[in-house]
Every structure is written in C-alpha cells, then in structure tokens.
Design an enzyme around this catalytic site. Structure first.
Site, PDB file in Angstrom:
ATOM      1  N   ASP A 512       0.851  -1.190   0.000  1.00 24.92           N
ATOM      2  CA  ASP A 512       0.000   0.000   0.000  1.00 24.92           C
ATOM      3  C   ASP A 512       0.890   1.245   0.000  1.00 24.92           C
ATOM      4  OD1 ASP A 512      -2.267   1.582   0.199  1.00 24.92           O
ATOM      5  OD2 ASP A 512      -2.592   1.204   2.332  1.00 24.92           O
ATOM      6  N   GLU A 515       2.633   5.097  -4.062  1.00 26.01           N
ATOM      7  CA  GLU A 515       2.652   6.040  -5.188  1.00 26.01           C
ATOM      8  C   GLU A 515       4.003   6.757  -5.362  1.00 26.01           C
ATOM      9  OE1 GLU A 515      -1.034   4.671  -4.124  1.00 26.01           O
ATOM     10  OE2 GLU A 515       0.152   5.953  -2.809  1.00 26.01           O
TER      11      GLU A 515
END
Length: 928
Positions: A512, A515
């Site tokens: 997770d 980005e």
C-alpha cells in the site's frame, strides 16, 4: 503555407507532400500536390470557409468591433477541432498571452459546472512544426530525421529529432521519436525486439513531410486510425506534445481514473501521475496506464500505448481528437491493430508481458479490516466465519498489527497471538496476508530498528539533491523511502521479509501507499528550487504540484531522478515483493498493490483503493475492474461493501453479490466503523452472502481456467460486453454488467430499494445459471427479477462451464467432484475447457505439470478430451453433467456406450449424475 489535416474518418486530403511507406496502398490522386485541409472536404467545410471570409470582410468594411481583427485562418477552425495552445491551469488566458505564442484567440462561453470547454487559445493551421528532412529504409522499417526551424514556446526546444519506425508484426507498429543528438531517459521496461519486418501488415503508413505527420490506416477498411497532422508536434526538453484525430468517439483505458468505462470526449483531460487520494471523479489516482483502446465504426478495434513514465495528461475533444502531453522522456508509441478488442489486449500484453498465474487460493474470498484491534479479535472473526460455514480463504490485517506502524514489526501486546492465528489458519487450509508500506520509520534510536539502520548503511533510500535520505511523513511518523530502482534494495527487502516470516509465516503481501504516498508535500524541508520540482509545464495533477502528497520530483534514485520514476514506484516495489515471496515460500507469489504501471500484472494484482460505502462507489467498481482488464492486470477488485463510511445491510448484501464476481474478492473496512463481514448481519442477509460465495466457489475451476488463458495469451477475465459483441453498438457504453470470459453474464443490482434489475442481453440464447431455463434475446434491455437474495447470472449459448461442489475453502473445494454445465447453442453445439494443476507450484504450465481438457458437444454427443495430463487430475472426478437446451426428451443416455440413468426437466435440462469419472480420462456421453 503549412496546413494541418482536418479531422475526419474518411481518407483525408494531404496537408503537404506525402511520403508513402514502401508497399503501401496506391496513392490517391493528387497526393503530391500542396493542398490545404479544407479543399474538397464537402459542403460543411465550404460553408465554414465562406462564413469565415464573409465575417472577416464585413468586419474590415465596417471598421470591425473592439479589439484587433481576427485573421481568416483562425475563423476557419471549427470549435471541435481547436487544439489547445495554452493548456496551463490556474492561468487566465488573455489574447496577449495567446498571441505571444503565435496562436489564435477566440473567446467562447465557458461550460457549466466549471469544466474546461472549447479552448480560447488554439493553433492556427500554419503554426510552425517539424519537417521530415530524410527518410530511409531499414531492415525492420524506416529511420528519419525531423527538423524544427522555428522555436516553439517552451524552453530548450530540441531542433533535430530521430524517427524510428518498425513494422514489428502484421498487427503491431512501433513508432519512436527522440532526440537525434543526445540520449534521453527511457522507461526501463523489457519489451520484445522484432527480428524481422512484418511481411503482410494489416495497416498502411504514410508521412507528411512538411509539416511532419503520421497517417496510419487500416488496410481492410481504409479507416484512418492516426493522423498527427491535426496540430503541431512539440518536443522540448520538458514538454512533449503530439495530437491525432480519432476515427470514432468510443475510447477506453487511460487509467487510473474513476468514471464510466467509455470516456467522454467532451473536452475532458485525463492526468497520469500516481497519487494517494480516495477515488474521485476527474482526479489522477493511484496508477498510470498510458494506453487506450478505441472501437472503430463497424466493430474493428485498435489500441495505442505510449511507453512513457513521466507526468502526463491526455486531452480529449469532440472532433474526435486526442492530445498526448508529457513532461519528459521520449515519444515511444506502440499501435495494436487487433482487429477485434480481445486481440488488441492480447497484442498489448505481448509487449508489456502476460500476467502471472495466481495461486488457486487467491481466487477464494478474502476478509480484512483496519481496526480489528488485536489478533484475538481477528481470530474471533475467522472463527465466526467458520461457525456459519461461510467460505473464506484468506484473513488479512491492516497496519494495526504493527508496533507503532513500523514495517516488519508486531504489536507485542495486541497482536502477540498472531503467530498462533496464522498457524491455525494454515491448519484449516486458509492463508494469511498482511500489509506493508514503503515508508521506513527514521526516528528510532540507532541500533533499535534494523530495517532503517541497514537501509541507511547500504544507501537504499531516496535521497535529496544534497545526497541525504529524503525524509517525509507517513503512518509511523518521519520516514525514509526505499529505492526499489536499486537492485540492492530488493535484497534488503527480501532479508526484512525473511526475518519477519520466520516469526509470522505470511502467505501473501499487500503493498500500500506506494505512489509513494507522503503526508507532507515533498519532504520535511519542502523541495529545492529548480525545473524538476517546478517544471516549465505541470500537467493537471491534483494539488497543482508534482510533489503534492508525495516526494520531491528532484529526489535521487539509483536508476534516475524521481521526476522520471515516480509512476514506476509501485511496479518496482511489486517486482521486489513478488521475487522475495518466491524465494521465501518457493510457491507462486500473491501480491496486491495500490499503485500500478504497465507490466504490473506480471507481479501483482490491484485493488481499486479507498472507496466509500455508497451505492455509486459500488457501480464505479465495474468500470474500474474492466479498465484494469484492459491494462493487463486481471486480478483486480474493489473493497466489497466499501472501505470508508458505514455500510447498510442492503448495500453490503448487494455488494457481496457483485464482489463475489470480482476476479479478486475482498471485503475490507476502515477503523471506527461498524463491522461489515458477513457474520454481523441478519440471518437473511448472512445467508444471501454465504450463498453467493458458494456460487463463486462452485465456479472456481472455470475462473482458474480463465486466469490460465490470461497468463498464457493475454485473454481478459472480467470482460466488457462489447469485447464479445463488438458489432452491437448497444454494448459500447455498457458498464453496469460484465462477463466472466466469453460466456457468463453478471447483472448485479446497483441501486437501493428494488427487487428487479434491468440489463442488456445480447442477441442469442442465454440460460439461467441456476435453473438452466432459456432466454432468447433479440439484443434488448430486459427487466429481471432480483430479490435481495438473488444475483442474476446467465450462461451464453455454446458455452461449457466446469464447476465444482463448493466448500468453505478452495483447498477443500479442489478435491470435490466436478459438475460440467453445458449451454447448447441454437445449432446444438458447445465448447469449453479446463486447466488443472496443483494450484500453487511455480511454472506448472511451463514445466508440463498440469492437465488440460477440452469439452465439446456436437450431434448430441458430449466428449471430454484430455490433451495433457498430470497426477493432480487423477484425484478429481466428474460426477454430474447438466446440459441446458436439450429440445427433445431423450429416450436413453449412453456413457462410453453404456446406458446411464438420467433426468430431463420440462425447461429442457438434461442431467446425468453419479458419473464417477476420473478427470484424467476422456469420455463420451450420447443422448438419443
């Protein structure tokens, strides 16, 4: 005079001097003449021209209205064909600013809702571009030199470009434009290299010399797929732009975004820059996928992939037309000619790589929440699921299992029993998956946190321009960020996972925040001045800055600067994680990642992020999962029942029904909200959820075979209807239903308070999955009964589905007898297949350790043919054959020539039970 090509789906008039690809279709008359785009283009354009000249003349005669007179060349460009010359956001574009760029300025009324509309500042037909100075044949295609003699308006124009064209296959064309004199950053992605020039391409390629442009046609229809003469090519150091006409308005892909499956071409801009934000319309989301699929008139399809990882935006306009804008790298295009949409996606994956074969258990039901609070509470949920005999294959934990939210740690008080829980899961044939973030806590006393100390010692973190670890802030507080572009980081990641696995033997990993996400903008010290963090042009990213909620673009990584590598961060982490799991467990890896990039399917699946417990979020999950099917990431799903907010019993029941048909099915929930696993609801809702999960588990052999076909050749698993019915225009905008493979139609309820659902049923015979009753559709919207406990599923005529008696885990289900469901076509034929192996070993297909069966029906004879066999197949039996659509009651049924008892119902379903046949043996069954 230079003039840009009018957007049209017909063969256009040439812009200037055209150069043909060797062996191209015959030259249209007049090809060599200099001809502006409006010549011979019909009454519409003639009318526009006449009107423009009339307006201009009247304006000169009358003294005009306030402001300088507009030249006719500006008035000539229809609104839908105006390509934006001033795309900067947060700037009020004035006539002075516009004309300083040499562009046309015409104000038009702004659209409602604050959206962008017709650009006020747009390119005139004679805006300077590149000239094709030379073009020479090569072994694989052509090489050319492009020269710009007049500078454009962004700094560091590159005056000489190299054009490389390779006719790689009959259905794949590769066009690359880069600096002719200096190397530039290119995406470090392994792509296939063509060894010889395609002999019979289904496309023809022409070039315009001045202005330079590409014209790509489909040979069979003459359809113009690309025409880049519609606007100037700009290639500056940090601003690359190329535009094209489109042959239709039916465009898909270009992720990751929330919206309908079919994109609107009404002046919409799609930004590609990985960003941590809850899925919201118009925002750039977690991943970047610069690939589109376009359906042409008549049902043909093609795809275009721009292999570029820099911040990018794609502007769509109603002409129809498209503009690529990126702020680095090169223009490296692959065009896939299909000609049908399934083939386009296969051809795309031949370049980026086919997805990994998931372990069988990955296709079971997964359960998670943030906020279990302890391993004991997690364990209670697992026990409750077992108590109600609700299928579950994997239990997950979110970041609350960690000590202070630090990777590779365990909360010693609340999660002390986690190793025992994992042992218990394994005893029951279940698996354990945990979350990991790439931000490594940087504030622990030296010597107390090995992951940071060792990473610092080995130099494995993103660095500032000053060469020190860039420090941001994520869940544990101040953090450094692992540099997965460095191979040494992969080894460090493996060692961390090995140390933790020795204590908690996890089976899969959920990566997770990759980005990468940062609670600060840039770093604790912000970002330094300079053109990496403040480039001459910033695409329309959320937050208006490349560093918004992520790290500085100027951060240094082993392979390049973060400016170039940002969109690759999740892909590189997934690669490291999958590799580590293989080394630790020696079995197929299971990885689910939030951030993704082309080729990610080789290493991980994806979930659609932090959605909300709302009906519209449930709907948006369907275009989301279908888009990722296009992107070569078939193992995809959304958080069932919604992540944030509080679900309702009705919403969660309907969502569990839909989610049972996500390729990746996980119910997940945030902290401080009421539980939403199936055990907490009323008996009626709980039973409905259990039943639909049992339906999923019964279909696991079919689903697993679909994943084998995805792994082997790039087939989609969850599939839009138009993939199977490309010439049915009614399917082109459908995104409230989907198919599994080519043959199972899923029609979920997506709104509250209803007991019916309206869905499109394509032309042909369809069978109710549960009863076998037939439905003959002319291609129409049909209202179906849908009480709260029912999900509509239909089997397509001509399909054979291998199913299995379901159990509460995939491990037990795998040993149960098979039931083969046949949906006869109107000509009484059918086909299907089954791939079977041990469900978890590496490379079973490649090593030959698998069974593969083909099922056929013709002339009232069902045959099972074993094309390849392995030992696993001997442990499974085929018990039942259900044949839908047998029009006449049989008098007898023969199995391998021996008579067998059977049942036949008035809805034309023939069932033969107690077959007791080994999967490893072929057989035939005939009805008379």
């Amino acid at each position: 005079m230079k003039s840009y090509q009018k957007l049209t789906t017909a063969v256009p008039q040439p812009a200037a001097c055209w150069v043909e690809e060797e062996g191209a279709a015959p030259t249209p008359a007049g090809r060599g003449k200099l001809a502006p785009w409006w010549v011979g283009s019909g009454l519409l354009v003639a009318a526009v021209l006449l009107s423009a000249i009339t307006v201009w003349v009247l304006r000169q005669v009358s003294g005009g209205w306030p402001g300088p007179a507009l030249p006719p060349k500006c008035l000539l460009v229809p609104e839908s064909h105006r390509f934006d010359c001033y795309p900067e956001r947060r700037v009020v574009v004035t006539q002075e600013l516009c004309e300083s760029r040499g562009c046309c300025f015409i104000e038009s009324p702004p659209p409602a809702g604050g959206k962008r509309g017709v650009p006020w500042c747009f390119y005139p037909p004679d805006f300077p571009s590149y000239t094709l100075e030379s073009l020479n044949q090569t072994t694989l295609g052509m090489v050319g030199l492009l020269v710009r003699r007049e500078k454009a308006y962004y700094p560091r124009d590159i005056e000489m470009l190299r054009l490389d064209v390779e006719f790689e296959t009959n259905t794949r064309l590769h066009i690359k434009i880069t600096d002719a004199a200096n190397p530039r950053y290119e995406v470090p992605l392994e792509v296939p290299r063509a060894m010889k020039r395609a002999e019979n391409p289904i496309y023809s390629l022409d070039f315009s010399r001045e202005p330079f442009g590409v014209l790509l046609r489909r040979r069979a229809t003459g359809t113009v797929l690309l025409n880049t003469t519609v606007a100037p090519l700009i290639f500056a150091d940090q601003f690359l732009q190329i535009s094209t006409s489109l042959p239709s308005r039916f465009l898909y892909g270009l992720g990751e975004h929330r919206g309908t499956l079919l994109h609107s071409l009404d002046w919409s801009t799609l930004t590609l820059w990985a960003r941590d934000v809850s899925p919201t319309e118009s925002f750039n989301l977690y991943g970047a996928h610069p690939f589109y699929l376009l359906m042409e008139e008549g049902g043909d399809a093609h795809g275009v992939f721009l292999l570029n990882s820099n911040a990018m935006e794609v502007a769509l306009q109603p002409a129809p037309g498209l503009t690529w804008r990126t702020i680095g790298g090169v223009l490296d295009f692959y065009i896939f000619l299909g000609p049908d949409p399934n083939m386009v996606i296969q051809q795309y994956q031949q370049v980026i790589g086919f997805p990994a074969m998931p372990p069988f258990w990955a296709l079971g039901f997964h359960l998670c929440r943030w906020g279990y609070g302890s391993s004991n509470e997690t364990w209670q949920t697992v026990r409750a699921m077992r108590n109600y005999q609700i299928p579950q294959d994997a239990q997950w934990n979110d970041i609350d299992y960690m000590d202070g939210y630090r990777d590779f740690t365990l909360d010693p008080q609340k999660f002390a029993s986690l190793p025992s829980l994992v042992e218990d899961l394994h005893k029951h044939g279940q698996r354990y998956v945990m979350i990991l973030d790439p931000g490594i806590s940087s504030t622990n006393p030296h010597g107390s946190y090995w992951p940071f100390d060792e990473g610092l010692k080995r130099g494995l973190f993103l660095n500032t321009t000053q060469g020190q670890p860039l420090i941001g802030q994520v869940w544990p507080g101040f953090t450094a960020f692992a540099d997965f572009s460095n191979p040494d980081t992969h080894q460090w990641w493996l060692e961390n996972l090995q140390r933790f696995h020795a204590h908690v033997p996890f089976d899969g990993l959920w990566i997770d925040m990759n980005e990468p996400s940062n609670f600060m903008d840039g770093s604790e010290d912000g970002c330094p001045p300079g053109e990496l963090d403040s480039p001459p042009y910033t695409p329309a990213v959320l937050g208006d800055s490349l560093s918004a909620k992520t790290v500085c673009a100027s951060a240094k990584q082993k392979a390049s600067v973060h400016y170039n590598l940002h969109n690759l961060y999740g892909l590189m982490e997934a690669r490291a994680t999958a590799s580590a799991l293989i080394q630790i467990r020696g079995k197929r890896p299971f990885v689910i990642s939030r951030s993704t990039f082309p080729s990610q399917g080789r290493y991980s699946g994806h979930w659609l992020g932090d959605n909300r417990s709302q009906w519209k979020d449930m709907y948006y999950s369907i275009p989301g999962l279908l888009s990722f099917s296009l992107f070569g990431i078939p193992l995809v799903g959304a958080d069932i029942c919604g992540f944030s907010g509080s679900t309702s019993e009705e919403l969660c029941t309907r969502w569990m029904q839909l989610g049972a048909f996500y390729p990746f099915a996980r119910n997940h929930n945030t902290q401080n909200e009421k539980a939403q696993d199936p055990t907490v609801f009323s008996p009626a809702a709980r039973t409905a959820m259990k039943d639909v999960l049992l339906t999923r588990y019964s279909l696991l052999p079919f689903l697993y075979t679909l994943f084998h076909r995805a792994h082997l050749q790039g087939d989609t698993v969850a599939r839009p209807l138009f993939f199977e019915f490309p010439r049915d225009v009614a399917t082109l905008g459908l995104d409230r239903q989907f198919l599994w493979g080519r043959s199972l139609l899923v029609t979920p309820v997506l709104e509250p308070g209803v007991d019916t659902v309206t869905g499109y049923v394509p032309r042909g015979v369809w069978y109710d999955f549960y009863t076998g009753s037939s439905l003959n559709s002319s291609g129409e919207m049909l209202k179906m009964s849908a009480p709260l406990e029912h999900l509509n599923l239909h089997v397509r005529e001509g399909a054979i589905l291998p199913t299995q008696k379901p159990a509460t885990t995939s491990e037990v289900t795998r040993g149960n007898p098979l039931r083969i469901i046949v949906g006869l076509s109107s000509s009484a034929t059918a086909w299907g297949d089954l791939f079977w192996d041990d469900g978890e070993s590496l490379d079973t297909f490649e090593r030959g350790s698998y069974s593969y069966l083909v099922f056929n029906v013709t002339q009232n004879i069902f045959t099972s043919t074993v094309l390849h066999a392995s030992t696993e197949a001997t442990e499974v039996t085929i018990d039942t054959l259900s044949i839908f659509g047998v029009r006449q009651p049989p008098s007898k049924v023969l199995l391998n020539g021996q008579e067998k008892p059977f049942s036949y119902l008035k809805n034309q379903v023939l069932t033969v039970s107690d077959l007791g046949l080994s999967l490893s043996q072929g057989f035939s069954l005939r009805w008379l």
